[in-house]
Scaffold this motif. Structure first.
Motif, short mmCIF file in Angstrom:
data_model
loop_
_atom_site.label_atom_id
_atom_site.label_comp_id
_atom_site.label_asym_id
_atom_site.label_seq_id
_atom_site.Cartn_x
_atom_site.Cartn_y
_atom_site.Cartn_z
N ASN A 1 48.22 36.83 14.07
CA ASN A 1 46.92 36.84 14.75
C ASN A 1 47.03 37.23 16.22
O ASN A 1 46.06 37.13 16.96
N HIS A 2 48.21 37.62 16.64
CA HIS A 2 48.41 38.02 18.04
C HIS A 2 47.72 39.36 18.29
O HIS A 2 47.34 40.06 17.35
N LYS A 3 47.60 39.73 19.56
CA LYS A 3 46.99 41.01 19.93
C LYS A 3 47.91 42.15 19.48
O LYS A 3 49.10 42.17 19.82
N LYS A 4 47.36 43.07 18.68
CA LYS A 4 48.17 44.18 18.17
C LYS A 4 47.55 45.52 18.55
O LYS A 4 46.33 45.60 18.80
N LYS A 5 48.37 46.56 18.57
CA LYS A 5 47.88 47.93 18.72
C LYS A 5 48.62 48.83 17.74
O LYS A 5 49.69 48.45 17.24
N SER A 6 48.05 50.00 17.48
CA SER A 6 48.63 50.92 16.49
C SER A 6 48.66 52.35 17.00
O SER A 6 47.96 52.70 17.96
N ALA A 7 49.47 53.17 16.34
CA ALA A 7 49.44 54.63 16.53
C ALA A 7 49.65 55.25 15.16
O ALA A 7 50.26 54.64 14.29
N LEU A 8 49.10 56.46 14.96
CA LEU A 8 49.13 57.09 13.64
C LEU A 8 49.98 58.36 13.63
O LEU A 8 50.03 59.10 14.62
N PHE A 9 50.61 58.58 12.48
CA PHE A 9 51.53 59.71 12.32
C PHE A 9 51.30 60.33 10.94
O PHE A 9 50.35 59.96 10.25
N GLY A 60 45.01 56.67 -0.01
CA GLY A 60 44.62 57.19 -1.33
C GLY A 60 45.20 58.55 -1.65
O GLY A 60 44.63 59.30 -2.44
N GLY A 61 46.34 58.91 -1.04
CA GLY A 61 46.99 60.17 -1.37
C GLY A 61 46.99 61.17 -0.24
O GLY A 61 47.74 62.15 -0.28
N LEU A 62 46.17 60.98 0.79
CA LEU A 62 46.24 61.91 1.92
C LEU A 62 47.38 61.48 2.85
O LEU A 62 47.71 60.31 2.94
N PRO A 63 47.99 62.47 3.53
CA PRO A 63 49.15 62.12 4.36
C PRO A 63 48.75 61.39 5.64
O PRO A 63 47.97 61.91 6.45
N LEU A 64 49.26 60.19 5.79
CA LEU A 64 48.98 59.38 6.98
C LEU A 64 50.03 58.29 7.07
O LEU A 64 50.52 57.80 6.04
N ALA A 65 50.37 57.91 8.29
CA ALA A 65 51.31 56.80 8.50
C ALA A 65 50.86 56.04 9.74
O ALA A 65 50.19 56.59 10.61
N GLY A 66 51.25 54.77 9.78
CA GLY A 66 50.87 53.94 10.92
C GLY A 66 52.05 53.18 11.48
O GLY A 66 52.99 52.84 10.75
N LEU A 67 52.01 52.94 12.79
CA LEU A 67 52.93 52.01 13.43
C LEU A 67 52.06 50.99 14.15
O LEU A 67 51.22 51.35 14.98
N THR A 68 52.26 49.72 13.79
CA THR A 68 51.40 48.65 14.32
C THR A 68 52.30 47.56 14.87
O THR A 68 53.34 47.25 14.27
N GLY A 69 51.90 46.96 15.97
CA GLY A 69 52.72 45.85 16.47
C GLY A 69 52.16 45.19 17.69
O GLY A 69 51.04 45.50 18.12
N ARG A 70 52.96 44.26 18.20
CA ARG A 70 52.55 43.49 19.38
C ARG A 70 52.09 44.43 20.49
O ARG A 70 52.77 45.40 20.83
N ALA A 71 50.93 44.13 21.06
CA ALA A 71 50.30 45.03 22.03
C ALA A 71 51.24 45.34 23.19
O ALA A 71 51.35 46.50 23.61
N GLU A 72 51.95 44.33 23.68
CA GLU A 72 52.80 44.59 24.86
C GLU A 72 53.98 45.51 24.50
O GLU A 72 54.47 46.26 25.34
N VAL A 73 54.40 45.47 23.23
CA VAL A 73 55.46 46.37 22.79
C VAL A 73 54.91 47.78 22.64
O VAL A 73 55.47 48.76 23.17
N MET A 74 53.81 47.91 21.93
CA MET A 74 53.20 49.22 21.69
C MET A 74 52.75 49.89 22.99
O MET A 74 52.74 51.12 23.10
N ASP A 75 52.36 49.08 23.98
CA ASP A 75 51.88 49.63 25.26
C ASP A 75 53.00 49.89 26.26
O ASP A 75 52.74 50.36 27.36
N SER A 76 54.25 49.57 25.87
CA SER A 76 55.34 49.69 26.85
C SER A 76 55.75 51.15 27.09
O SER A 76 56.43 51.45 28.06
#
Ligand code: PLP
Length: 445
Positions: free
Chosen positions: A117-125, A294-310
């Motif tokens: 439940n911590h603050k998270k952020k993501s980026a897509l690939f 559902g079959g289209l190409p997509l990937a995600g990286l999600t994690g602790r906001a302070e890590v993702m924002d570093s």
């Protein structure tokens, strides 16, 4: 825009492959690099629910879901509608050039659905491998360290860094080196093949791994510990209870980033939205792909906001990453997974598969172990009354099932595992039919 559902039946109109597939196979040989493999030698015309219909009109039971991708089924209405709408609106701007709402909404969904439940952020690939590469980039910047811990039997992709992280040489790595440095492989807690007491596998493995890290790498040099909560390509290896929490705790205690590679296990496949939830493990970073859209190409990286924002501005990105079309598909797929409670459905499918596979294991000593979780179940095949891998049995069983119109996928470091990954929308009668053909195949060999 929704199309009529395909008949949910196994139908064989020709031998496998039929004449039209054979014609296309000949063209494939002429035009396509010989380096690409294929699980079943038929060409697809349509697919949906639990079936793939080939160009000769055969309707094949799909026990692979395109490698755990079409969890919501092929051409699911929820995906089609949003994709068609998006294609008409715009197809690409590049999120780093001119942003759009769908990307933000997918990140919001990932932040909400991933464990913790911590603050998270993501980026897509674009692919699972790219998500893993970016997890390492982020972990290295955040920790200012370089060492990456991976595991025996692990699979993380086919790019240079992820090949180095992947365990199995043939076919993934052979001749493709040199690989990136600072990747350290640890023993996996794999009870069926554990070198010590299988009952103490989790504790013994943790002790051995932490000792190795301290002595050979130095805990202060570890940027990331990367593990699949259930190993996919490695043969659906389920670590014993306590192993993942122990690793996550070690990472926390030593300032390393714990990365759960949920590319194969994610999006309801194991009966939870993510496999880490089973033991309440909360990763610092989590990689997703396969089942996300559902079959289209997509990937995600999600994690602790302070890590993702570093990471510095513009340090992450890519031309196609988080394509608006893939994002639309993901929003449709995620909505369907939640609305139709496909995690619960994965548990039901899992219970049926486990029951039937265990009944087969009781009859056929060629099955060394039945394992998995939810709609991710496998059998490891051995020479009877030993643990010696039996790759010939795997090949014979898969071939038999293909001939009967059942598509099975294989796995395992020793190429002796049959893995079952049906779409989560497969009707029960098809699932049971596929399992009874598998039973027949094992009896026949
Ligand atoms: C498939 C897979 C990958 C690689 O994903 P691609 O989309 O093929 O690049 C990475 N990790 C795991 C656990 C996978 O199963």
């Amino acid at each position: 825009m929704a199309r009529a559902q395909l008949p949910q039946e196994r139908i064989l109109k020709t031998a496998i492959p039929g004449p039209k597939s054979q014609e296309l196979l000949a063209r494939r040989s002429e035009a396509v690099s010989a380096a690409l493999g294929m699980s079943i030698p038929v060409f697809v015309k349509e697919a949906g629910g639990g079936v793939i219909i080939d160009v000769d009109g055969n309707s094949i039971i799909d026990m692979g879901a395109g490698i755990a991708v079409v969890n919501v089924g092929n051409s699911a209405d929820a995906v089609i509608e949003r994709v068609v709408e998006q294609v008409h609106a715009f197809t690409h701007t590049c999120f780093m050039v001119a942003p759009y709402q769908g990307y933000v909404e997918v990140c919001e969904a990932l932040n909400r659905l991933t464990p913790g439940n911590h603050k998270k952020k993501s980026a897509l690939f674009n692919s699972g491998a790219e998500a893993v590469e970016n997890a390492i980039k982020v972990a290295r910047v955040f920790t200012k360290r370089t060492a990456v811990i991976v595991f025996e039997h692990g699979y993380h992709g086919r790019t240079n860094l992820t090949m180095g992280m992947t365990a199995k040489n043939m076919p993934y790595k052979e001749g493709f080196g040199p690989f990136a440095p600072e990747i350290y492989r640890m023993p996996m807690a794999y009870p069926f093949r554990w070198m010590g007491d299988p009952k103490k596998c989790a504790d013994e493995a943790l002790e051995y791994i932490t000792h190795k890290i301290e002595k050979e790498i130095g805990s202060k040099n570890v940027a990331a510990i990367v593990i699949e909560p259930i190993q996919g390509e490695g043969g659906f290896i389920v670590p014993p209870k306590g192993f993942l929490p122990g690793l996550a705790q070690y990472a926390r205690d030593n300032g390393a980033i714990f990365v759960a590679d949920e590319v194969q296990t994610g999006f309801a496949r194991t009966g939870d939205m993510f496999a880490c939830e089973d033991e309440g493990v909360i990763p610092d970073l989590i990689t997703t792909a396969k089942g996300i859209a559902g079959g289209l190409p997509l990937a995600g990286l999600t994690g602790r906001a302070e890590v993702m924002d570093s990471v510095h501005l513009s340090g992450l990105g890519g031309t196609f990453g988080g394509s608006p079309i893939s994002c639309a598909a993901a929003l449709g797929a995620i909505e369907m997974i939640e609305r139709e409670n496909l995690a619960e459905r994965a548990r039901e499918i899992g219970a049926i598969m486990e029951h039937e596979l265990n009944a087969m294991a009781a009859k056929y000593p060629v099955i060394g172990e039945v394992r998995g979780r939810g709609a991710m179940q496998a059998i490891e095949l051995v020479i009877p009354s030993s643990t010696e891998p039996n790759s010939a049995a795997m090949q014979a069983i898969v071939k038999y099932c293909q001939g009967k119109g059942v598509l099975l996928l294989t796995a395992g470091t020793y190429s002796n595992v049959i893995r079952l990954l049906p779409p989560l929308v497969m009707p029960e009668h098809l699932l049971r039919e596929a399992l009874s053909i598998l039973d027949e195949a094992i009896a026949a060999i």
